[in-house]
Motif scaffolding. Sequence first.
Motif, PDB file in Angstrom:
ATOM      1  N   TRP A  28       0.722  -1.334   0.013  1.00 34.43           N
ATOM      2  CA  TRP A  28      -0.128   0.113  -0.059  1.00 34.43           C
ATOM      3  C   TRP A  28       0.766   1.292  -0.154  1.00 34.43           C
ATOM      4  N   GLY A  29       0.349   2.413  -0.150  1.00 26.83           N
ATOM      5  CA  GLY A  29       0.876   3.480  -0.168  1.00 26.83           C
ATOM      6  C   GLY A  29       1.671   3.888  -1.495  1.00 26.83           C
ATOM      7  N   GLN A  35      12.678   5.132  -0.255  1.00 31.34           N
ATOM      8  CA  GLN A  35      12.037   6.519   0.278  1.00 31.34           C
ATOM      9  C   GLN A  35      11.228   5.883   1.759  1.00 31.34           C
ATOM     10  N   MET A  36      10.833   4.738   1.753  1.00 30.62           N
ATOM     11  CA  MET A  36      10.413   4.271   3.147  1.00 30.62           C
ATOM     12  C   MET A  36      11.576   4.349   4.092  1.00 30.62           C
ATOM     13  N   LEU A  37      12.743   3.795   3.772  1.00 31.33           N
ATOM     14  CA  LEU A  37      13.799   3.660   4.629  1.00 31.33           C
ATOM     15  C   LEU A  37      14.223   4.974   5.063  1.00 31.33           C
ATOM     16  N   TRP A  38      14.413   5.879   4.043  1.00 28.10           N
ATOM     17  CA  TRP A  38      14.571   7.314   4.358  1.00 28.10           C
ATOM     18  C   TRP A  38      13.811   7.964   5.477  1.00 28.10           C
ATOM     19  N   HIS A  39      12.554   7.790   5.100  1.00 26.51           N
ATOM     20  CA  HIS A  39      11.193   8.310   5.948  1.00 26.51           C
ATOM     21  C   HIS A  39      11.531   7.879   7.328  1.00 26.51           C
ATOM     22  N   LYS A  73      -3.045  -1.723  18.952  1.00 27.13           N
ATOM     23  CA  LYS A  73      -3.940  -1.650  17.734  1.00 27.13           C
ATOM     24  C   LYS A  73      -3.146  -1.055  16.542  1.00 27.13           C
ATOM     25  N   LEU A  74      -3.056  -1.784  15.457  1.00 24.00           N
ATOM     26  CA  LEU A  74      -2.419  -1.487  14.393  1.00 24.00           C
ATOM     27  C   LEU A  74      -2.570  -0.109  13.677  1.00 24.00           C
ATOM     28  N   TRP A  75      -1.771   0.764  13.254  1.00 22.83           N
ATOM     29  CA  TRP A  75      -2.055   1.659  12.404  1.00 22.83           C
ATOM     30  C   TRP A  75      -2.844   1.327  10.906  1.00 22.83           C
ATOM     31  N   ARG A  76      -3.793   2.133  10.492  1.00 19.46           N
ATOM     32  CA  ARG A  76      -4.330   1.598   9.325  1.00 19.46           C
ATOM     33  C   ARG A  76      -3.498   1.962   8.175  1.00 19.46           C
ATOM     34  N   LYS A  77      -3.495   1.260   7.050  1.00 15.53           N
ATOM     35  CA  LYS A  77      -2.999   1.756   5.887  1.00 15.53           C
ATOM     36  C   LYS A  77      -3.119   2.878   5.262  1.00 15.53           C
ATOM     37  N   ASN A  78      -2.245   3.448   4.665  1.00 13.90           N
ATOM     38  CA  ASN A  78      -2.455   4.943   3.806  1.00 13.90           C
ATOM     39  C   ASN A  78      -2.608   6.025   4.807  1.00 13.90           C
ATOM     40  N   LEU A  79      -1.962   5.869   6.001  1.00 16.03           N
ATOM     41  CA  LEU A  79      -2.026   7.089   6.912  1.00 16.03           C
ATOM     42  C   LEU A  79      -1.335   8.290   6.308  1.00 16.03           C
ATOM     43  N   PRO A  80      -1.710   9.439   6.324  1.00 18.86           N
ATOM     44  CA  PRO A  80      -1.069  10.633   5.489  1.00 18.86           C
ATOM     45  C   PRO A  80       0.203  10.708   6.746  1.00 18.86           C
ATOM     46  N   THR A  81       1.313  11.424   6.039  1.00 12.55           N
ATOM     47  CA  THR A  81       2.373  11.654   6.910  1.00 12.55           C
ATOM     48  C   THR A  81       2.694  13.162   6.768  1.00 12.55           C
ATOM     49  N   THR A  82       3.524  13.721   7.835  1.00  7.57           N
ATOM     50  CA  THR A  82       3.687  15.251   7.826  1.00  7.57           C
ATOM     51  C   THR A  82       4.793  15.551   6.462  1.00  7.57           C
ATOM     52  N   PRO A  83       4.445  16.571   5.960  1.00  8.14           N
ATOM     53  CA  PRO A  83       5.085  16.930   4.887  1.00  8.14           C
ATOM     54  C   PRO A  83       6.523  16.899   4.795  1.00  8.14           C
ATOM     55  N   PHE A  84       7.218  17.188   6.118  1.00 10.94           N
ATOM     56  CA  PHE A  84       8.956  17.117   6.049  1.00 10.94           C
ATOM     57  C   PHE A  84       9.231  15.732   6.084  1.00 10.94           C
ATOM     58  N   LEU A 142       7.473  -1.951   7.780  1.00  8.71           N
ATOM     59  CA  LEU A 142       7.693  -3.321   7.421  1.00  8.71           C
ATOM     60  C   LEU A 142       6.659  -4.153   6.926  1.00  8.71           C
ATOM     61  N   ARG A 143       5.463  -4.147   7.396  1.00  5.28           N
ATOM     62  CA  ARG A 143       4.155  -4.649   7.131  1.00  5.28           C
ATOM     63  C   ARG A 143       3.744  -4.053   5.821  1.00  5.28           C
ATOM     64  N   GLN A 144       4.110  -2.683   5.566  1.00  6.27           N
ATOM     65  CA  GLN A 144       3.727  -2.091   4.225  1.00  6.27           C
ATOM     66  C   GLN A 144       4.577  -2.770   3.085  1.00  6.27           C
ATOM     67  N   PHE A 145       5.630  -3.347   3.533  1.00 11.42           N
ATOM     68  CA  PHE A 145       6.646  -3.988   2.395  1.00 11.42           C
ATOM     69  C   PHE A 145       6.696  -5.493   2.581  1.00 11.42           C
ATOM     70  N   GLY A 146       5.619  -5.884   3.192  1.00 16.87           N
ATOM     71  CA  GLY A 146       5.347  -7.600   3.526  1.00 16.87           C
ATOM     72  C   GLY A 146       6.541  -8.310   4.311  1.00 16.87           C
ATOM     73  N   VAL A 147       7.110  -7.633   5.236  1.00 19.20           N
ATOM     74  CA  VAL A 147       7.909  -8.250   5.927  1.00 19.20           C
ATOM     75  C   VAL A 147       7.877  -8.095   7.752  1.00 19.20           C
TER      76      VAL A 147
END
Length: 147
Positions: A28-29, A35-39, A73-84, A142-147
Amino acid sequence: MKSIFDESTYKEVEERFKKLSRDSEGLWGKMSVGQMLWHCQIFVKDAIKNKKHTKRGNPIISWFFKKSMYSDKLWRKNLPTTPFAKAKEEKEFEVEHKKLLELIKELYSLRDRKDWNAHPFFGDFTPEQWGKLEYKHLDHHLRQFGV
């Protein structure tokens, strides 16, 4: 809720990140794996630096969401992130992967630190809550990328 400050959890997170590759695709996302690793680094660095923040988030919104930052409780998929914390360009997997693993190791080494400054948006957290928050954020991606 697991904590990044628990040895077995730290090792689990480290092993899960090692399963990623430059070809890993998100379930998802919009972020690529680089980019995820940087984030993720941004938030781990913030915890490590432990600096005092003069600005705080909206107290009403902070109060409403604070407990969800470290609850089971797990966070839902596609949560928005802060712009920075949004990568505007592609990130090199190998570079970001190495940096993040080093930062997670450094954060784990601080597990006995007693004095933690307030979170810049959610306010005061105990060391236990910081450990849970950091685990929860890393686990989410990690769950976003299936691990």
